[in-house]
Write a protein that holds these residues in place. Sequence first.
Motif, PDB file in Angstrom:
ATOM      1  N   ARG A  89     -30.039 -11.066  28.540  1.00 42.98           N
ATOM      2  CA  ARG A  89     -30.712 -11.545  29.761  1.00 42.98           C
ATOM      3  C   ARG A  89     -32.087 -12.115  29.458  1.00 42.98           C
ATOM      4  O   ARG A  89     -32.497 -13.114  30.043  1.00 42.98           O
ATOM      5  N   LEU A  90     -32.807 -11.470  28.535  1.00 38.35           N
ATOM      6  CA  LEU A  90     -34.131 -11.980  28.159  1.00 38.35           C
ATOM      7  C   LEU A  90     -34.016 -13.356  27.506  1.00 38.35           C
ATOM      8  O   LEU A  90     -34.780 -14.274  27.842  1.00 38.35           O
ATOM      9  N   PHE A 147     -27.312  -0.985  25.717  1.00 39.39           N
ATOM     10  CA  PHE A 147     -28.488  -1.420  26.467  1.00 39.39           C
ATOM     11  C   PHE A 147     -29.080  -2.700  25.870  1.00 39.39           C
ATOM     12  O   PHE A 147     -29.485  -3.600  26.603  1.00 39.39           O
ATOM     13  N   LEU A 148     -29.143  -2.786  24.545  1.00 41.61           N
ATOM     14  CA  LEU A 148     -29.737  -3.954  23.902  1.00 41.61           C
ATOM     15  C   LEU A 148     -28.922  -5.216  24.113  1.00 41.61           C
ATOM     16  O   LEU A 148     -29.489  -6.299  24.282  1.00 41.61           O
ATOM     17  N   ILE A 198     -27.164  -6.072  26.692  1.00 44.25           N
ATOM     18  CA  ILE A 198     -27.415  -6.564  28.046  1.00 44.25           C
ATOM     19  C   ILE A 198     -28.846  -7.058  28.203  1.00 44.25           C
ATOM     20  O   ILE A 198     -29.085  -8.168  28.694  1.00 44.25           O
ATOM     21  N   SER A 199     -29.815  -6.281  27.765  1.00 45.06           N
ATOM     22  CA  SER A 199     -31.221  -6.641  28.000  1.00 45.06           C
ATOM     23  C   SER A 199     -31.660  -7.833  27.160  1.00 45.06           C
ATOM     24  O   SER A 199     -32.334  -8.739  27.670  1.00 45.06           O
ATOM     25  N   GLY A 220     -28.118 -11.143  22.139  1.00 41.20           N
ATOM     26  CA  GLY A 220     -28.002  -9.729  22.457  1.00 41.20           C
ATOM     27  C   GLY A 220     -27.047  -9.013  21.522  1.00 41.20           C
ATOM     28  O   GLY A 220     -27.304  -7.887  21.090  1.00 41.20           O
ATOM     29  N   THR A 277     -23.692 -12.005  28.794  1.00 43.28           N
ATOM     30  CA  THR A 277     -24.053 -11.550  27.459  1.00 43.28           C
ATOM     31  C   THR A 277     -23.885 -12.711  26.489  1.00 43.28           C
ATOM     32  O   THR A 277     -23.061 -13.599  26.683  1.00 43.28           O
TER      33      THR A 277
END
Length: 139
Positions: free
Chosen positions: A113-114, A106-107, A109-110, A54, A50
């Motif tokens: 990673r993005l 969720f945001l 983590i996502s 994020g 993280t």
Amino acid sequence: MRIGIFVVATLATIMGIKIKTVYGLWFLCSDLVYVVLFPQLVTVVYFQGTNTYGSMCAYWIGLFMRFTGGEALFGLPALIKYPQYDYDTDTQRFPFRTMSMLISFFLIISVSRLAKFLFERDYLDKKWDVFHCITNIPI
């Protein structure tokens, strides 16, 4: 930093004058800790990868989702009327605080990673890593 301190002090003063109940402030504080800080703490401690991108995205969207559900303490009406909204009493019956917390979780983590994927694969130039949390290379 000084501007941030001034803004926070001003907002705290306005809240202290406007809000008439200490219990309401305590409830709002615990609500914001649940929605905003809990996902941040859990992901930093228990999830690798993280990053600041994020965290920032989750922070602002979590706050937005929380306050668009309405806040009686400030007199904010609900901008988003979730399922089971009670129009007679203007209250949310849907657990929108928990939904806001899960969206934040969720945001973090996502988006982390993005961002890592985009910077490491050179889809984004390293000069766009303004927080220096992916490349760690000063520009």
